[in-house]
Design a protein around this motif. Structure first.
Motif, PDB file in Angstrom:
ATOM      1  N   GLY A 296      -7.769  -3.821  -4.938  1.00 48.40           N
ATOM      2  CA  GLY A 296      -7.304  -4.229  -6.249  1.00 48.40           C
ATOM      3  C   GLY A 296      -7.886  -3.460  -7.408  1.00 48.40           C
ATOM      4  O   GLY A 296      -7.621  -3.798  -8.569  1.00 48.40           O
TER       5      GLY A 296
ATOM      6  N   GLU B 123       1.126   1.408  -9.568  1.00 46.19           N
ATOM      7  CA  GLU B 123      -0.173   1.145  -8.940  1.00 46.19           C
ATOM      8  C   GLU B 123      -0.955   0.102  -9.728  1.00 46.19           C
ATOM      9  O   GLU B 123      -1.567  -0.799  -9.158  1.00 46.19           O
ATOM     10  CB  GLU B 123      -0.991   2.441  -8.853  1.00 46.19           C
ATOM     11  CG  GLU B 123      -0.538   3.381  -7.754  1.00 46.19           C
ATOM     12  CD  GLU B 123      -0.786   2.788  -6.386  1.00 46.19           C
ATOM     13  OE1 GLU B 123       0.178   2.670  -5.606  1.00 46.19           O
ATOM     14  OE2 GLU B 123      -1.943   2.398  -6.105  1.00 46.19           O
ATOM     15  N   ASP B 124      -0.949   0.230 -11.050  1.00 45.29           N
ATOM     16  CA  ASP B 124      -1.718  -0.710 -11.870  1.00 45.29           C
ATOM     17  C   ASP B 124      -1.110  -2.109 -11.819  1.00 45.29           C
ATOM     18  O   ASP B 124      -1.815  -3.106 -11.930  1.00 45.29           O
ATOM     19  CB  ASP B 124      -1.807  -0.205 -13.310  1.00 45.29           C
ATOM     20  CG  ASP B 124      -2.869   0.876 -13.456  1.00 45.29           C
ATOM     21  OD1 ASP B 124      -2.945   1.512 -14.524  1.00 45.29           O
ATOM     22  OD2 ASP B 124      -3.625   1.098 -12.482  1.00 45.29           O
TER      23      ASP B 124
ATOM     24  N   THR C 123      -7.997  -0.872 -10.207  1.00 43.58           N
ATOM     25  CA  THR C 123      -6.963  -0.107 -10.906  1.00 43.58           C
ATOM     26  C   THR C 123      -7.378   1.361 -10.994  1.00 43.58           C
ATOM     27  O   THR C 123      -8.546   1.706 -10.781  1.00 43.58           O
ATOM     28  CB  THR C 123      -6.769  -0.634 -12.335  1.00 43.58           C
ATOM     29  OG1 THR C 123      -8.027  -0.526 -13.031  1.00 43.58           O
ATOM     30  CG2 THR C 123      -6.304  -2.084 -12.321  1.00 43.58           C
TER      31      THR C 123
ATOM     32  N   ARG D 236      -2.962  -6.935  -5.024  1.00 39.38           N
ATOM     33  CA  ARG D 236      -3.862  -6.569  -3.926  1.00 39.38           C
ATOM     34  C   ARG D 236      -5.174  -7.324  -4.023  1.00 39.38           C
ATOM     35  O   ARG D 236      -5.819  -7.634  -3.029  1.00 39.38           O
ATOM     36  CB  ARG D 236      -4.143  -5.076  -3.953  1.00 39.38           C
ATOM     37  CG  ARG D 236      -2.966  -4.207  -3.610  1.00 39.38           C
ATOM     38  CD  ARG D 236      -3.347  -2.750  -3.702  1.00 39.38           C
ATOM     39  NE  ARG D 236      -2.172  -1.889  -3.578  1.00 39.38           N
ATOM     40  CZ  ARG D 236      -2.009  -0.760  -4.221  1.00 39.38           C
ATOM     41  NH1 ARG D 236      -2.949  -0.333  -5.056  1.00 39.38           N
ATOM     42  NH2 ARG D 236      -0.933  -0.032  -4.052  1.00 39.38           N
TER      43      ARG D 236
ATOM     44  N   ALA E 285      -2.206  -3.604  -8.466  1.00 35.74           N
ATOM     45  CA  ALA E 285      -3.651  -3.846  -8.299  1.00 35.74           C
ATOM     46  C   ALA E 285      -4.020  -5.329  -8.288  1.00 35.74           C
ATOM     47  O   ALA E 285      -4.721  -5.790  -7.375  1.00 35.74           O
ATOM     48  CB  ALA E 285      -4.437  -3.087  -9.372  1.00 35.74           C
ATOM     49  N   PRO E 286      -3.563  -6.112  -9.257  1.00 35.60           N
ATOM     50  CA  PRO E 286      -3.934  -7.541  -9.222  1.00 35.60           C
ATOM     51  C   PRO E 286      -3.356  -8.277  -8.019  1.00 35.60           C
ATOM     52  O   PRO E 286      -3.957  -9.227  -7.525  1.00 35.60           O
ATOM     53  CB  PRO E 286      -3.378  -8.098 -10.539  1.00 35.60           C
ATOM     54  CG  PRO E 286      -2.439  -7.083 -11.065  1.00 35.60           C
ATOM     55  CD  PRO E 286      -2.812  -5.785 -10.483  1.00 35.60           C
TER      56      PRO E 286
ATOM     57  N   THR F  44      -7.036  -0.560  -2.394  1.00 34.25           N
ATOM     58  CA  THR F  44      -6.460  -1.644  -1.597  1.00 34.25           C
ATOM     59  C   THR F  44      -7.087  -2.988  -1.964  1.00 34.25           C
ATOM     60  O   THR F  44      -6.476  -4.031  -1.782  1.00 34.25           O
ATOM     61  CB  THR F  44      -6.669  -1.443  -0.082  1.00 34.25           C
ATOM     62  OG1 THR F  44      -8.077  -1.557   0.208  1.00 34.25           O
ATOM     63  CG2 THR F  44      -6.146  -0.124   0.396  1.00 34.25           C
TER      64      THR F  44
ATOM     65  N   LEU G  24       0.830  -1.209   0.000  1.00 30.41           N
ATOM     66  CA  LEU G  24       0.000   0.000   0.000  1.00 30.41           C
ATOM     67  C   LEU G  24       0.864   1.258   0.000  1.00 30.41           C
ATOM     68  O   LEU G  24       0.405   2.349  -0.319  1.00 30.41           O
ATOM     69  CB  LEU G  24      -0.922   0.013   1.233  1.00 30.41           C
ATOM     70  CG  LEU G  24      -1.953  -1.110   1.290  1.00 30.41           C
ATOM     71  CD1 LEU G  24      -2.883  -0.920   2.496  1.00 30.41           C
ATOM     72  CD2 LEU G  24      -2.773  -1.163   0.012  1.00 30.41           C
ATOM     73  N   ASP G  25       2.101   1.103   0.414  1.00 25.74           N
ATOM     74  CA  ASP G  25       3.048   2.204   0.412  1.00 25.74           C
ATOM     75  C   ASP G  25       4.389   1.633  -0.024  1.00 25.74           C
ATOM     76  O   ASP G  25       4.576   0.408  -0.034  1.00 25.74           O
ATOM     77  CB  ASP G  25       3.126   2.824   1.813  1.00 25.74           C
ATOM     78  CG  ASP G  25       3.666   4.245   1.788  1.00 25.74           C
ATOM     79  OD1 ASP G  25       3.700   4.905   2.854  1.00 25.74           O
ATOM     80  OD2 ASP G  25       4.056   4.729   0.687  1.00 25.74           O
TER      81      ASP G  25
ATOM     82  N   PRO H  37      -3.421   4.218  -1.938  1.00 24.80           N
ATOM     83  CA  PRO H  37      -4.112   3.472  -0.885  1.00 24.80           C
ATOM     84  C   PRO H  37      -3.613   3.828   0.507  1.00 24.80           C
ATOM     85  O   PRO H  37      -4.360   3.721   1.484  1.00 24.80           O
ATOM     86  CB  PRO H  37      -3.798   2.012  -1.208  1.00 24.80           C
ATOM     87  CG  PRO H  37      -3.374   2.008  -2.625  1.00 24.80           C
ATOM     88  CD  PRO H  37      -2.775   3.335  -2.898  1.00 24.80           C
ATOM     89  N   SER H  38      -2.362   4.247   0.611  1.00 25.22           N
ATOM     90  CA  SER H  38      -1.805   4.594   1.921  1.00 25.22           C
ATOM     91  C   SER H  38      -2.501   5.798   2.530  1.00 25.22           C
ATOM     92  O   SER H  38      -2.289   6.111   3.702  1.00 25.22           O
ATOM     93  CB  SER H  38      -0.309   4.886   1.795  1.00 25.22           C
ATOM     94  OG  SER H  38      -0.102   5.910   0.831  1.00 25.22           O
TER      95      SER H  38
END
Lengths: 233, 848
Positions: free
Chosen positions: B304, A76-77, B306, A83, A80-81, B302, A56-57, B388-389
């Motif tokens: 998932g 980030e993208d 995008t 997460r 995503a999967p 968080t 997340l960070d 997300p953080s």
């Protein structure tokens, strides 16, 4: 296999020109199916460590590997999967989406994956945690314990390999907190999900297989409990 | 591309979208209202403009009462007369002449007189459209020799009725009927007096058309074969003198058309300004709405989701709200269009039918889509920056520049420019407007930043004021945006108001005591002594000064003919119009030389010297020695510029002449005489009666009455402009409301802390009131500053009148603004004030 690995991670925040070192050179590994408690007093960096391990960070220095894949520099993208499928998260403040019902909150990660049976799976999970009769209620209509049950279901619907829990009982009374912890541990045993839990409570930490203790951003102890995982001390 | 579209559609989460639309009702409502506001006035104006244009195009021939019209302010030149005769002889067209001028008419069996607008018409007028009469009888059946048709106003003011008789010039004519509508004058904007139609058969009997008389000469043509229309117009154009003009019904721009073009143009500018401010409101409201969703978006990530998933779904939310706003805007705009007849009254031609055209609807929908897209792109794109953080650390973080933001700014700039050019249809004017608006907003932004920077550092001991100030700068408070938007909108409205007050003060209310208030014109030289004697009976303080006037036009400068068409296209004055010359060997009391050693050379070195007024230099850079060729009653006169004069008086009520000749040059020219008088207002009527009884051709004009009428017309138009400008203030109000909602959590926290620490509800209320008063006061003060500077500059440099800051009215404007902002802000804060601390504390500890 090491499902999680932290390699000399540090985190420094810059606030109004001042540098605040929250984590300093933290390294450890977590095996698949382990139940780890990360313990420390307030301000020790445990929540920050959790946010780094879960992607997340990102750390200021060091590397984070999830299932032996370096996630440190992923976008980030790209995260995503991971997460969505590999990691589940349970927050201290529940963080349910307020505009979705309990069932819809649980379905959400599965719908992101495009699963057609998201609703069935969500219903089954909610039934499992005793929330099958409250599926149509919205978060503001639920008690703290009920919200956390829904949050746990949401975290588990995609059957992640790792479940992160940040003080999952922190906003609950002791009775509810014990119930939630029991639930988490039951699910951890059932599914063999690796459970990484942050807590400031030695009692809670004692129920884990292994406790990593942080103090001022550093690991000061990393020991296995003599007690079997899940048992009361 | 299709695959990409499918993938995008697959990302849509209908339940989530639906829930997002229906939750956060307050911010969503503000967003919808901002979208609607951005379009309301433009839709109304476009629809109204379409309706007016349809009416004017449909009735183009009736508006001109002919296929072709020739007009001149002088008797028609010989070549033109010959050409017209040839056209008639060849059977190409039928013609009818009209003569329009003002004159004073008198009750035949009494003394009462009235300045009136006379129109002498030949049979055949009007070739198109109808002059309708109150009795319903045909116009030409009534308008026979010896009979006139008059406007109802004349009957009311002279206490007459149909059948009574009027003395017009040397003729005594009977009132035959009342005119209710003229096809070529569907709207009566402003005239010096009520209309009187007179048959051409009575023209000579009137004996009013003399040398120097101000007559509008018209020749109307009805072509026998439409296909010859342009050819005939071209033949006429080939023989025209510079002061003569020809237009077909297709090419003519009548007074009505020009009026609506200019009115809609100006209102369109106001509407685009409103659109821009409402667009800022859209962006502000959406930003606030998305900020409320920060936690949700972070949680989604968080789980998932995008960045694309988040963007697509919130774009869908914004689109739905945008559609609702667009429909509301179109509906309200169409309703607003229905208000135009109320606003414009008899400025609106009676044949205008307000209809809803498909084009207006389509334009409205397109406008809504474009507005929503342009002003929501930036907040939506910025969602990507939310990590997300954020769940753990709610710091706002440093804003990072992306190239996509540059693209968005380019899109916004292109949209705004396109809107302006679409509305104005003129590139140069459009660019001036864009520059002006951007300049205004930049100035407002700069002044806002400076003032808020200074206020933030001001040492304050009063607790309530200190807390209120801190509140202005709480996180997520849109103080800067509110102040910039409100001050820009209010600045425009204040400026219009201050300008109106100053123009009123200069020309209507504070009419100088020593300025003339009556003018006597069309005095023939042989009538001068008799008129002087009649004036002397009024016992004026100062003797009347008689001034000779010779009507002329400019045909060439330094041997080069002037381009009449190019001159007439100028906005404002031009060199092709008729000029009134005079002669005098000395400067007037309010004149001074600015170029040249003397008014005229005394050594006889120049045959025909002329002194020009410095205002003429704005049309052309005349130099001493330049030669100007005048045409006086068909006779050319070449004069040499020997000096340039300026007026030394700021009040422009004394008569002045652009061209001044020495007496020797023009003494023998065909001329009439006028005099300007200062007298007691109640003496003007009796003087007019005496003069017209003795000399029916002379016209006496009561200037204050004329100025009052003109002021009334101007005030009606200002009311229309002010009404539309209020919409831009609405945009600022919506932003205030949006900001209150956006900072609700922070305000709740503050309120709870105050109460927990022992403050009562009154203290909390006073802090919020003080905060809103400060906000309104800052915005109003900046607006007033910009308005004072703007209206001072306009008064000083454009209208050249003295400027009065009208302190009382200015304070009033600031007070009204502060009351408005405070009212709106407190209304939106009521739920915060009313809540119990314990309930709010629970709400605060529950993050969702």
């Amino acid at each position: 296999m090491n499902v999680l690995e932290a390699k000399a991670i540090s985190k420094v925040y810059r606030v109004d020109g001042h540098e605040i070192c929250v984590l300093d050179d933290v390294s450890f590994t977590v095996a698949l199916g382990e139940f780890i408690a990360i313990m420390g007093s307030s301000g020790s960096g445990k929540t920050t460590l959790l946010s780094l391990l879960s992607g997340l960070d990102s750390p200021t220095t060091g590397r984070v590997l999830v299932e032996e894949r370096d996630i440190t520099d992923l976008s980030e993208d790209e995260l995503a999967p991971i997460r969505n499928r590999t990691i589940g998260f349970v927050f201290q403040s529940f963080h349910l989406i307020p505009s979705l019902s309990a069932l819809e909150n649980v379905m959400f990660p599965a719908e992101l994956q495009g699963q057609r049976d998201a609703k069935t799976k969500a219903q089954a999970l909610l039934d499992r945690v005793g929330m099958g009769h409250r599926t149509g209620n919205f978060p503001h209509q639920l008690s703290g314990g009920e919200k956390q049950r829904v949050a746990i279901c949401r975290a588990l619907i995609n059957e992640p390999h790792i479940l992160f829990a940040d003080e999952p009982t922190g906003n609950l009374d002791s009775k509810n907190g014990d119930a939630i912890l029991d639930l988490l541990l039951d699910l951890h045993r059932e599914r063999q999900t690796t459970l990484v839990m942050v807590t400031h409570s030695p009692e809670l930490a004692a129920r884990a297989e292994r406790v990593i203790t942080l103090h001022d951003g550093r690991v000061v102890a990393d020991a296995r409990n003599g007690v079997a995982a899940g048992a009361q001390p | 591309m299709i695959a990409s579209l499918r993938a995008t559609i697959a990302l849509l989460h209908p339940t989530f979208i639906r829930r997002q639309v229906t939750s956060a009702r307050k911010q969503s409502t503000v967003l919808v209202l901002c979208v609607a506001l951005s379009m309301v006035t433009l839709v109304a104006l476009r629809g109204f403009g379409d309706s007016v244009n349809r009416a004017l195009i449909r009735d183009a021939q009736a508006l001109q009462a002919a296929d072709i019209k020739v007009d001149s302010n002088f008797p028609l030149s010989a070549p033109l007369v010959d050409e017209i005769a040839a056209i008639e002889t060849e059977g190409l067209a039928t013609t009818a002449r009209t003569y329009q001028f003002v004159s004073v008419v008198r009750v035949a069996d009494g003394e009462e007189t009235l300045l009136s607008n006379l129109k002498v018409v030949e049979p055949g007028y009007p070739f198109y459209g109808e002059v309708t009469l109150a009795s319903g009888r045909p116009f030409h059946a009534v308008l026979q020799q010896g009979t006139v048709v008059v406007a109802q106003e004349l009957l009311d003011r002279l206490q007459l009725q149909v059948g009574d008789r009027l003395q017009i010039g040397q003729a005594t004519l009977t009132i035959g009927d009342v005119v209710t509508f003229e096809p070529d004058r569907p709207v009566n904007f402003f005239t010096l007096g009520p209309r009187i139609f007179i048959a051409d058969a009575d023209r000579e009997a009137l004996d009013l058309i003399k040398f120097g008389s101000r007559i509008d000469y018209e020749v109307l043509f009805k072509v026998n074969d439409e296909s010859n229309l342009d050819a005939i117009a071209d033949r006429i154009a080939a023989v025209l003198e510079p002061q003569e003009d020809v237009a077909t019904y297709r090419s003519a721009r009548t007074g009505v058309q020009r009026f609506f073009e200019n009115l809609l143009l100006f209102l369109g500018l106001v509407a685009i300004f409103t659109l821009l401010l409402a667009g800022i409101g859209i962006q502000s409201a959406l930003t606030a709405l998305l900020r409320e969703r920060d936690n949700t978006i972070a949680v989604m990530k968080t789980l998932g989701a995008t960045g694309r998933f988040v963007t697509v779904n919130f774009l869908a939310v914004v689109s739905i709200l945008g559609i609702i706003g667009t429909l509301l805007g179109i509906g309200t705009g169409l309703l607003l269009e229905r208000l135009f007849p109320l606003l414009l009254g008899d400025f609106l031609p009676p044949n205008v039918q307000l209809t809803i055209s498909p084009r207006t609807l389509l334009e409205g929908v397109a406008l809504g889509i474009i507005v929503v897209t342009c002003f929501t792109l930036l907040p939506i794109f910025q969602l990507d920056e939310l990590k997300p953080s954020f769940i753990f650390r709610k710091e706002t973080g440093t804003w990072q520049w992306r190239w996509s933001y540059a693209l968005i700014i380019v899109v916004l700039a292109a949209f705004f420019t396109g809107m302006v050019l679409w509305q104005l249809q003129r590139m140069s004017l459009g660019l001036y407007f864009i520059g002006g608006v951007l300049g205004l907003l930049l100035l407002a932004a700069l002044l806002t930043w400076l003032l808020l920077w200074a206020i933030r550092r001001a040492p304050l001991n009063t607790m309530i004021i200190r807390q209120a100030l801190r509140g202005l700068f709480r996180p997520r408070n849109a103080t800067h945006t509110i102040v910039i938007t409100l001050s820009a909108a209010l600045g425009v409205i204040f400026c219009v108001y201050l300008l109106e007050r100053n123009l009123n003060a200069a020309f209507v209310e504070a009419y100088p005591e020593d300025a003339p208030n009556a003018i006597v014109i069309d005095i023939q030289p042989e009538q001068r002594d008799g008129v002087a004697a009649l004036i002397a009976e009024s016992n004026l303080e100062e003797p009347a000064l008689f001034v000779p006037t010779i009507r002329a036009s400019i045909t060439a400068i330094n041997g080069e003919p002037i381009d009449a068409e190019a001159e007439e296209r100028r906005r404002g004055d031009n060199l092709a119009r008729p000029y009134t010359l005079t002669y005098r060997d000395t400067l007037a009391d309010d004149e001074a030389l600015v170029r040249g050693d003397t008014l005229f050379p005394t050594d006889g070195s120049v045959a025909a010297p002329v002194s020009i007024l410095d205002t003429l230099l704005e049309l052309r850079d005349f130099q001493l020695g330049d030669r100007i060729t005048f045409r006086i009653q068909g006779v050319p006169l070449e004069a040499t510029v020997t000096s340039v004069r300026t007026l030394t008086s700021e009040e422009g009520f004394a008569p002045f002449f652009t061209f001044l000749f020495p007496e020797a040059v023009l003494r023998s020219a065909p001329q009439s005489i006028f005099t300007a008088l200062r007298m007691a207002p109640d003496q003007i009527g009796p003087l007019r009666n005496r003069i017209v009884a003795a000399y029916p051709n002379i016209t006496v004009i009561d200037i204050t009455e004329t100025v009052d009428n003109a002021a009334a017309v101007a005030q009606r138009l200002v009311r229309v402009i002010r009404f539309f400008s209020l919409f831009s203030v609405l945009a600022g109000v919506l932003i205030v409301i949006s900001s209150v909602y956006a900072t609700r959590q922070a305000r709740i926290q503050e309120a709870v802390y105050y109460k927990v620490l022992g403050a009562d509800r009154g203290f909390v209320r006073n802090v919020f009131v003080a905060e809103n008063l400060l906000l309104g006061g800052i915005a109003a003060t900046l607006a007033l500053f910009m308005a004072q500077v703007g209206s001072w500059a306009l008064c000083r440099y454009l209208f050249e009148i003295a400027y009065h800051p009208t302190i009382g009215a200015s304070i009033g404007l600031v007070a009204v603004t502060m009351a408005l902002v405070t009212g709106v802000g407190m209304a939106a804060s009521q739920s915060i004030l009313a809540s119990k601390p314990i309930l709010i504390l629970r709400e605060l500890t529950s993050t969702e």
